[in-house]
Design a protein around this motif. Structure first.
Motif, short mmCIF file in Angstrom:
data_model
loop_
_atom_site.label_atom_id
_atom_site.label_comp_id
_atom_site.label_asym_id
_atom_site.label_seq_id
_atom_site.Cartn_x
_atom_site.Cartn_y
_atom_site.Cartn_z
N VAL A 85 12.64 9.17 -10.42
CA VAL A 85 12.06 10.49 -10.20
C VAL A 85 10.55 10.32 -10.04
CG1 VAL A 85 11.77 12.82 -11.13
CG2 VAL A 85 13.87 11.55 -11.60
N ASP A 86 10.06 10.56 -8.84
CA ASP A 86 8.63 10.41 -8.56
C ASP A 86 7.94 11.76 -8.76
OD1 ASP A 86 6.10 9.88 -7.63
OD2 ASP A 86 6.67 9.65 -5.53
N LEU A 87 7.19 11.86 -9.84
CA LEU A 87 6.45 13.11 -10.13
C LEU A 87 5.09 12.99 -9.43
CD1 LEU A 87 7.37 13.24 -13.92
CD2 LEU A 87 8.38 14.63 -12.12
N ILE A 108 7.96 16.39 -5.68
CA ILE A 108 8.73 15.60 -6.65
C ILE A 108 9.96 15.11 -5.92
CG2 ILE A 108 10.04 15.77 -8.81
CD1 ILE A 108 7.54 17.50 -9.66
N ARG A 109 10.19 13.82 -5.98
CA ARG A 109 11.26 13.24 -5.17
C ARG A 109 12.19 12.43 -6.06
NH1 ARG A 109 6.28 11.91 -3.79
NH2 ARG A 109 5.29 13.13 -2.14
N LEU A 110 13.49 12.60 -5.81
CA LEU A 110 14.47 11.83 -6.58
C LEU A 110 15.15 10.84 -5.65
CD1 LEU A 110 14.47 14.87 -7.98
CD2 LEU A 110 16.28 13.82 -9.30
N PHE A 137 0.85 -1.20 0.00
CA PHE A 137 0.00 0.00 0.00
C PHE A 137 0.88 1.24 0.00
CE2 PHE A 137 -4.33 -1.53 0.80
CZ PHE A 137 -4.08 -2.86 1.09
N ASP A 138 0.57 2.16 -0.91
CA ASP A 138 1.27 3.44 -0.97
C ASP A 138 0.19 4.53 -0.92
OD1 ASP A 138 2.72 5.70 -1.72
OD2 ASP A 138 2.86 5.12 -3.83
N ILE A 139 0.11 5.20 0.21
CA ILE A 139 -0.95 6.20 0.39
C ILE A 139 -0.36 7.57 0.06
CG2 ILE A 139 -2.58 7.21 2.04
CD1 ILE A 139 -2.16 4.49 3.69
#
Ligand SMILES: Nc1ncnc2c1ncn2[C@@H]1O[C@H](COP(=O)(O)OP(=O)(O)OP(=O)(O)O)[C@@H](O)[C@H]1O
Ligand SMILES: [Mg+2]
Length: 326
Positions: free
Chosen positions: A184-186, A191-193, A8-10
């Motif tokens: 890279v999470d948009l 935004i996280r690298l 699970f990713d909330i």
């Protein structure tokens, strides 16, 4: 029958669930969260979200035996550390001291965990140091998460930091240990690298605005309410994702990502970072992807290197899949 684990990713915008067995990831679903469920990365009502998780699993026919959840960065400290070789008992005693500069409450208020990434030998070939990924989270946070899943009728096996979830997918699906990865999470709120050198997590970087910032650009350009702008953006109404005001935000974002890549290369001169992988809902915004492709000094890939199950959206489900592989 093989045990099924659900990850699970909330997020700030959507609930992502992935189900895996030993053979790999079987299913992934994304469901937009009710408005106001998560604010600044924190769950507003654990009970309400527990009910939503229960309904989503029922509605989307997500069936599994046990669950693992990702703890958001704000609720979990994750560090890569090196220690002399020591036993589990000695590590348990020492870990709280490794976090003393980060934690704010009493050290006993936290739960600590770790994974040994590597054992480093000395010149004589004997084990000398442990390369460890360590994490700390408030016990009260973990209790709230357990309670939320209990309410949903789900047995929560573990809670892990996102860095560990991506480590799991890299270890499972990328055999090449000399290959660097930058995920890279948009996301919606940020935004996280995440930088990985081979199979090892190296560093992360946070850009404190996400796709919701494009809504402000659209709202200003079209003189509309940001809430309406959000629905315009998602549907790409009148090609609003390509408005000059949006393109200018994509450009600033590209410049920021490029700076992180330069910094990583400077700190890791022997590593070869040839491409980045885009994940998160922002990866679906074509003009953003094209801006990154044209601006960055590395190639821009999707997440199919990690996850290529038919019917599974790798961009949206990668983090949840990583949790399911724990
Ligand atoms: N197909 C799509 N087209 C355009 N935008 C999309 C699409 N799918 C998702 N998005 C947008 O991408 C953004 C990020 O979505 P995502 O599901 O990654 O958010 P999240 O994981 O909940 O956020 P965060 O990780 O920041 O907590 C959202 O603003 C969403 O509206
Ligand atoms: Mg997300």
């Amino acid at each position: 029958m093989a045990k099924k684990i659900a990850g699970f990713d909330i997020g700030g915008h959507a609930l992502h669930i992935a189900v895996s067995t030993k053979k790999g990831v079987k299913k992934a679903v994304a469901e937009i969260l009710p408005d106001g469920s998560v604010r600044d990365g924190r769950i507003v009502s654990y009970d309400a979200l527990g009910d939503f998780i229960k309904q989503t699993c029922k509605k989307r026919k997500v069936r599994f035996d046990e669950a693992a959840v990702i703890l958001p960065a704000g609720l979990c400290f994750c560090r890569r550390i090196k220690t002399p070789v020591m036993s589990h008992e000695q590590l348990t005693v020492n870990l709280p001291y490794e976090f003393r500069d980060f934690i704010t409450a009493e050290k006993d208020a936290y739960f600590y965990d770790y994974a040994v990434l590597n054992v480093i030998n000395n010149d004589e070939g004997e084990p000398a140091e442990l390369d460890i990924m360590a994490a700390a989270a408030l016990k009260s946070t973990l209790a709230s998460y357990r309670g939320m899943f209990r309410r949903a009728g789900i047995k929560l096996r573990t809670a892990i930091p996102i860095e560990m979830a991506y480590t799991n997918v890299i270890r499972k699906f990328c055999a090449d240990e000399n290959h660097c990865h930058c995920i890279v999470d948009l996301g919606h709120t940020a935004i996280r690298l995440y930088m990985y050198n081979g199979l090892m997590f190296e560093s992360s970087h946070l850009i404190e605005y996400g796709c919701s910032a494009f809504d402000d650009a659209i709202a200003e350009a079209l003189h509309i309410d940001p809430f309406i702008a959000s629905s315009y953006r998602e549907a790409n109404h009148d090609d609003c994702q390509s408005l000059p005001e949006c393109m200018s935000v994509y450009q600033s974002l590209a410049a920021e990502i490029q700076r992180v890549i330069y910094f990583f290369r400077y700190n890791n001169p022997d590593s070869e970072l040839q491409h980045i992988h885009l994940v998160g809902g922002g990866a679906k915004i074509l003009p953003l992807r094209e801006t990154l492709e044209q601006t960055l000094s590395v190639s821009v890939l999707d997440a199919s290197e990690f996850l290529s199950t038919e019917g599974v959206d790798a961009e949206l489900g990668l983090a949840a899949a990583g949790a399911a592989l724990q």
